[in-house]
Design a protein around this motif. Sequence first.
Motif, PDB file in Angstrom:
ATOM      1  N   TYR A 182      -7.496  -6.989   0.671  1.00  0.00           N
ATOM      2  CA  TYR A 182      -7.306  -5.541   1.002  1.00  0.00           C
ATOM      3  C   TYR A 182      -7.950  -4.844  -0.109  1.00  0.00           C
ATOM      4  N   GLN A 183      -8.765  -5.273  -0.936  1.00  0.00           N
ATOM      5  CA  GLN A 183      -9.512  -4.483  -1.900  1.00  0.00           C
ATOM      6  C   GLN A 183      -8.868  -3.672  -2.751  1.00  0.00           C
ATOM      7  N   VAL A 184      -7.741  -4.287  -3.445  1.00  0.00           N
ATOM      8  CA  VAL A 184      -6.822  -3.804  -4.283  1.00  0.00           C
ATOM      9  C   VAL A 184      -6.929  -4.276  -5.569  1.00  0.00           C
ATOM     10  N   PHE A 202       0.313  -5.745  -0.526  1.00  0.00           N
ATOM     11  CA  PHE A 202      -1.265  -5.205  -0.509  1.00  0.00           C
ATOM     12  C   PHE A 202      -1.515  -4.391   0.889  1.00  0.00           C
ATOM     13  N   ALA A 203      -1.135  -4.733   1.840  1.00  0.00           N
ATOM     14  CA  ALA A 203      -1.299  -4.254   3.139  1.00  0.00           C
ATOM     15  C   ALA A 203      -0.780  -2.759   3.271  1.00  0.00           C
ATOM     16  N   THR A 204       0.139  -2.335   2.436  1.00  0.00           N
ATOM     17  CA  THR A 204       0.408  -1.008   2.381  1.00  0.00           C
ATOM     18  C   THR A 204      -0.330   0.104   1.961  1.00  0.00           C
ATOM     19  N   GLY A 205      -1.579  -0.417   1.296  1.00  0.00           N
ATOM     20  CA  GLY A 205      -2.508   0.327   0.452  1.00  0.00           C
ATOM     21  C   GLY A 205      -2.117   0.655  -0.880  1.00  0.00           C
ATOM     22  N   ILE A 206      -1.633   0.092  -1.500  1.00  0.00           N
ATOM     23  CA  ILE A 206      -1.284   0.484  -2.917  1.00  0.00           C
ATOM     24  C   ILE A 206      -2.703   0.674  -3.957  1.00  0.00           C
ATOM     25  N   PRO A 207      -2.529   1.608  -4.780  1.00  0.00           N
ATOM     26  CA  PRO A 207      -3.703   1.748  -5.411  1.00  0.00           C
ATOM     27  C   PRO A 207      -4.188   0.439  -6.509  1.00  0.00           C
ATOM     28  N   VAL A 244     -10.873   5.010  -8.271  1.00  0.00           N
ATOM     29  CA  VAL A 244      -9.842   5.311  -7.702  1.00  0.00           C
ATOM     30  C   VAL A 244      -8.656   6.204  -8.246  1.00  0.00           C
ATOM     31  N   PRO A 293       3.645   4.105  -1.216  1.00  0.00           N
ATOM     32  CA  PRO A 293       2.455   3.079  -1.605  1.00  0.00           C
ATOM     33  C   PRO A 293       1.311   3.744  -2.579  1.00  0.00           C
ATOM     34  N   ASN A 294       1.685   5.141  -2.783  1.00  0.00           N
ATOM     35  CA  ASN A 294       0.575   5.700  -3.618  1.00  0.00           C
ATOM     36  C   ASN A 294       1.015   5.660  -5.105  1.00  0.00           C
TER      37      ASN A 294
END
Length: 310
Positions: free
Chosen positions: A110-112, A84-89, A31, A54-55
Amino acid sequence: MQLKEFGVSLGDLIQEFKFEIVYGPEGFEKVEITKDDVNRPALQLAGFFDYFDPNRIQLVGKVEFSYVAQMEPEARRACFDRLFATGIPVLIVSRNIDVFPECIEAAQRYQVPILRTNEFTSTIMSALVASLKINLAPRITLHGVLIEIYGEGVLLLGDSGVGKSETAIELVKRGHRLIADDAVEIKRVSDKTLVGTAPEVIRHFIELRGIGIVDVRRIFGVGAIKMTEKVELVINLEPWEDGKQYDRLGLDGQTTSILDIAVPSLTIPVKPGRNLAVIIEVAAMNDRQKKMGFNAAQELQERMLKLHGK
């Protein structure tokens, strides 16, 4: 000069900071982190996501987990689910705090990845930001030579064949240290600071016409090289042109812009008989003297004005 954007992999950060992996989905080490800031998601845990990026790396500590500890399990689950739904790394937990099951469930959904460290929250946050500033810094590669002279990072620029590498070898022999020859990778690590290094493949090597490639570290020893150095003075070497007016007093205060930072610069004409190594040594010492508050050219000008006034 081509400016590129850079990222750093999560795997590299894990190795650098010795993070414990609480949860890691497949391939999470690859990532890419592209933001040089770290966020503590206090407002986000409370449900406020306006202006949220979210990045960025998300870091939680005792304060954030004490807040969610007061929630009912369902509310806690919904809280982490929104984050987690926001797509944080990645989510990093400080102080070796136990991670809530609801947090791990949301991360798996969410695979975080979730990482943990024993450091205090403020300590790991400042260290992460400092590392990201360096790893993600804007950078360019210039054709030149970077030498440390009396603690001053001096960047030699000029056309191919003007004598940059030969001068660098002479400076190394005089006790100074080589950082990079031929290609100098320069990073803007802050609004005022440029740091130069050599691409790994050519690090410590220098090219001398008629001899070929020389390994400076092996010939002159480890004391003759350095990995990185600030770029504090730019010296442009150019062939001497008869009739051209060169600065003889040093009152002009020339600068060279590198990555939008103005670096003090000089233009030194090259011709047979000039000892460039000595001239560049003096230039570096004179630049340090200016930073310490003494300018020889201004001092001479003031003396001449006083004499004229009398």
